[in-house]
Design an enzyme around this catalytic site. Structure first.
Site, PDB file in Angstrom:
ATOM      1  N   HIS A 190       0.883  -1.180   0.000  1.00 18.08           N
ATOM      2  CA  HIS A 190       0.000   0.000   0.000  1.00 18.08           C
ATOM      3  C   HIS A 190       0.922   1.232   0.000  1.00 18.08           C
ATOM      4  O   HIS A 190       1.015   1.967   0.979  1.00 18.08           O
ATOM      5  CB  HIS A 190      -0.897  -0.028   1.236  1.00 18.08           C
ATOM      6  CG  HIS A 190      -2.122   0.833   1.126  1.00 18.08           C
ATOM      7  ND1 HIS A 190      -2.387   1.640   0.036  1.00 18.08           N
ATOM      8  CD2 HIS A 190      -3.181   1.009   1.979  1.00 18.08           C
ATOM      9  CE1 HIS A 190      -3.531   2.278   0.225  1.00 18.08           C
ATOM     10  NE2 HIS A 190      -4.029   1.913   1.396  1.00 18.08           N
ATOM     11  N   GLN A 237      -0.346   4.776   0.945  1.00 19.50           N
ATOM     12  CA  GLN A 237      -0.553   4.881   2.389  1.00 19.50           C
ATOM     13  C   GLN A 237       0.774   5.161   3.095  1.00 19.50           C
ATOM     14  O   GLN A 237       0.858   6.008   3.995  1.00 19.50           O
ATOM     15  CB  GLN A 237      -1.163   3.574   2.917  1.00 19.50           C
ATOM     16  CG  GLN A 237      -1.412   3.572   4.410  1.00 19.50           C
ATOM     17  CD  GLN A 237      -2.526   4.514   4.827  1.00 19.50           C
ATOM     18  OE1 GLN A 237      -3.605   4.478   4.265  1.00 19.50           O
ATOM     19  NE2 GLN A 237      -2.265   5.368   5.796  1.00 19.50           N
ATOM     20  N   ASP A 255      -2.788  -2.335  12.070  1.00 18.81           N
ATOM     21  CA  ASP A 255      -3.748  -2.455  10.960  1.00 18.81           C
ATOM     22  C   ASP A 255      -4.721  -3.573  11.345  1.00 18.81           C
ATOM     23  O   ASP A 255      -4.475  -4.310  12.321  1.00 18.81           O
ATOM     24  CB  ASP A 255      -2.978  -2.789   9.660  1.00 18.81           C
ATOM     25  CG  ASP A 255      -3.870  -2.852   8.420  1.00 18.81           C
ATOM     26  OD1 ASP A 255      -5.034  -2.400   8.470  1.00 18.81           O
ATOM     27  OD2 ASP A 255      -3.392  -3.361   7.380  1.00 18.81           O
ATOM     28  N   CYS A 287      -3.778   2.907   9.511  1.00 25.03           N
ATOM     29  CA  CYS A 287      -4.163   3.331   8.156  1.00 25.03           C
ATOM     30  C   CYS A 287      -5.656   3.559   8.021  1.00 25.03           C
ATOM     31  O   CYS A 287      -6.097   4.298   7.149  1.00 25.03           O
ATOM     32  CB  CYS A 287      -3.692   2.299   7.135  1.00 25.03           C
ATOM     33  SG  CYS A 287      -4.308   0.631   7.495  1.00 25.03           S
TER      34      CYS A 287
HETATM   35  N1   CP Z   1      -6.385   3.519   4.349  1.00 27.58           N
HETATM   36  C1   CP Z   1      -7.122   3.244   3.259  1.00 27.58           C
HETATM   37  O1   CP Z   1      -6.602   2.868   2.189  1.00 27.58           O
HETATM   38  O2   CP Z   1      -8.454   3.401   3.445  1.00 27.58           O
HETATM   39  P1   CP Z   1      -9.600   3.011   2.401  1.00 27.58           P
HETATM   40  O3   CP Z   1      -9.576   1.505   2.267  1.00 27.58           O
HETATM   41  O4   CP Z   1     -10.867   3.518   2.997  1.00 27.58           O
HETATM   42  O5   CP Z   1      -9.267   3.641   1.078  1.00 27.58           O
HETATM   43  N1  NVA Z   2      -4.605  -4.297   5.240  1.00 27.86           N
HETATM   44  C1  NVA Z   2      -5.855  -3.648   4.904  1.00 27.86           C
HETATM   45  C2  NVA Z   2      -5.615  -2.211   4.602  1.00 27.86           C
HETATM   46  C3  NVA Z   2      -6.817  -1.419   4.194  1.00 27.86           C
HETATM   47  C4  NVA Z   2      -6.523   0.011   3.887  1.00 27.86           C
HETATM   48  C5  NVA Z   2      -6.504  -4.370   3.735  1.00 27.86           C
HETATM   49  O1  NVA Z   2      -5.783  -4.792   2.828  1.00 27.86           O
HETATM   50  O2  NVA Z   2      -7.718  -4.541   3.745  1.00 27.86           O
END
Ligand code: CP
Ligand code: NVA
Length: 296
Positions: free
Chosen positions: A126, A129, A215, A255
Site C-alpha cells: 500500500h 498509504q 492495521d 491506516c
Molecule cells: N487507508 C485506506 O486505504 O483506506 P480506504 O480503504 O478507505 O481507502
Molecule cells: N490491510 C488492509 C488495509 C486497508 C486500507 C486491507 O488490505 O484490507
C-alpha cells in the site's frame, strides 16, 4: 515511471515525493495547475473510503480530471485480460491508479501501459498509504533515528511502511504472531536502509518506540479467516497498557478503517497522541506528492 512498490521510487525519490507532499499541504496553491488537461483513471476491485475520496480531490485540486472506475464494469482478469485493459485505458488516460487483489495484475498493467501506473493497494503493498504515514510521522518528530513499531499482521500496509520508514532512517520493529510476519524479501529490503527487527514479543518491541502502528487483523478478501485470526492475534491488541509501554511522547498510527475493539481499543484510537485522522488527511496531500513526483 510507476509507483507499484515503495522501492520503485528509491530513497531519493521517496524523499522528493515526501517533500512535494509537505509543500502541497503547506501551500496548496503552489501546484494548482500541475495536472491541467490530464485524465486520471482510478480503478477499484475492493471497497474504499479514504483512497477513493482523497485521490479524486487531489487530482481535481491539481487541475486534472479524475475518473473512478469500478471492477463491476471492467471485470479485470475475468471479462478482459489485465494486459488488454492496460493497453485500452492507456489510449484515453494520462495516469492510471488501481486497487487490486493480486499484485501481479499491477505488474502486468504497469508493463503494458505507457502512462504512469500507481498502486492504490494490492495484496503485497500500500505504497500511497506509506507516503502519507511518513508524512504524518515527520509532523510529530524528526524521522532519522526514531523508532517505529508495527504490531499485528505483516501485510501489505506493513510491507510498504517498513520500507518507506527504513529509507528515511527510522528503526523498524515488527511484532507479529508466528506465521504472520512480513515476507522475508521485505525484511531484507528494509534492512538495507535501517535496523529492522521482527519478533513475536509485542511488549519488548513497543518499549522505547516513538511510533506505534497497527492495521486490521483480517484484510479485505480475508473475511473468511476473521474468526480464526481474532483468536491468533488476541495478544496483539494495541490497548492503553501496551501503548503506555512506548515512549511518553509516542504517537499512535493506523491506516484505517479500524476494527475498534479488535486490533485497537477506543482509548488508543481516540488518545490525545493518536494521529489517525491526520494520516487520513495526509492521504490527499501525499497523493499529490506522488502525482507530482511521477509527472514532473
Ligand atoms: N487507508 C485506506 O486505504 O483506506 P480506504 O480503504 O478507505 O481507502
Ligand atoms: N490491510 C488492509 C488495509 C486497508 C486500507 C486491507 O488490505 O484490507
Amino acid at each position: 515511471m510507476n509507483y507499484l512498490r515503495v522501492a520503485d521510487l528509491g530513497a531519493d525519490g521517496l524523499k522528493n515525493a515526501l517533500d512535494l507532499s509537505i509543500r502541497a499541504k503547506s501551500n496548496p496553491d503552489e501546484f494548482g495547475s500541475a495536472l491541467t488537461g490530464q485524465e486520471v483513471g482510478l480503478f477499484y476491485m475492493k471497497p474504499s473510503t479514504r483512497t477513493r475520496v482523497s485521490t479524486e480531490v487531489a487530482v481535481s485540486q491539481l487541475g486534472g480530471r479524475p475518473m473512478t472506475l469500478r471492477n463491476e464494469e471492467v471485470g479485470l482478469g475475468k471479462r478482459e485480460a489485465p494486459a488488454d485493459v492496460a493497453r485500452t485505458l492507456d489510449r484515453y488516460l494520462d495516469i492510471l491508479a488501481l486497487r487490486v487483489f493480486e499484485h501481479e495484475h499491477l505488474d502486468i498493467i504497469g508493463a503494458h501501459a505507457k502512462a504512469p501506473v500507481i498502486n492504490l493497494l494490492s495484496d503485497l503493498e500500500h505504497p500511497c498509504q506509506a507516503l502519507a504515514d511518513v508524512q504524518t510521522m515527520s509532523e510529530a518528530r524528526p524521522l532519522a533515528g526514531s523508532v517505529l513499531t508495527f504490531i499485528g499482521d505483516g501485510n501489505n500496509v506493513c510491507h510498504s511502511l517498513m520500507v518507506a520508514a527504513a529509507m528515511l532512517d527510522v528503526e523498524v520493529r515488527v511484532a507479529a504472531p508466528e506465521g504472520y510476519e512480513p515476507l522475508p524479501e521485505y525484511v531484507e529490503l528494509a534492512s538495507q536502509y535501517s535496523s529492522v527487527t521482527v519478533t513475536p514479543d509485542v511488549n519488548a518491541a513497543v518499549e522505547g518506540s516513538d511510533f506505534v502502528y497497527t492495521d486490521v487483523w483480517a484484510s479485505m478478501g480475508q473475511e473468511d479467516e476473521a474468526a480464526a485470526r481474532r483468536r491468533l492475534f488476541e495478544g496483539y491488541r494495541v490497548d492503553e497498557e501496551l501503548f503506555g509501554r512506548a515512549n511518553d511522547t509516542a504517537v499512535f498510527l493506523h491506516c484505517l478503517p479500524a476494527h475498534r475493539g479488535e486490533e485497537v481499543t477506543d482509548g488508543v484510537a481516540d488518545h490525545s497522541r493518536s494521529r489517525i485522522f491526520d494520516q487520513a488527511e495526509n492521504r490527499m496531500h501525499s497523493f499529490k506528492g506522488v502525482l507530482l513526483h511521477l509527472t514532473q
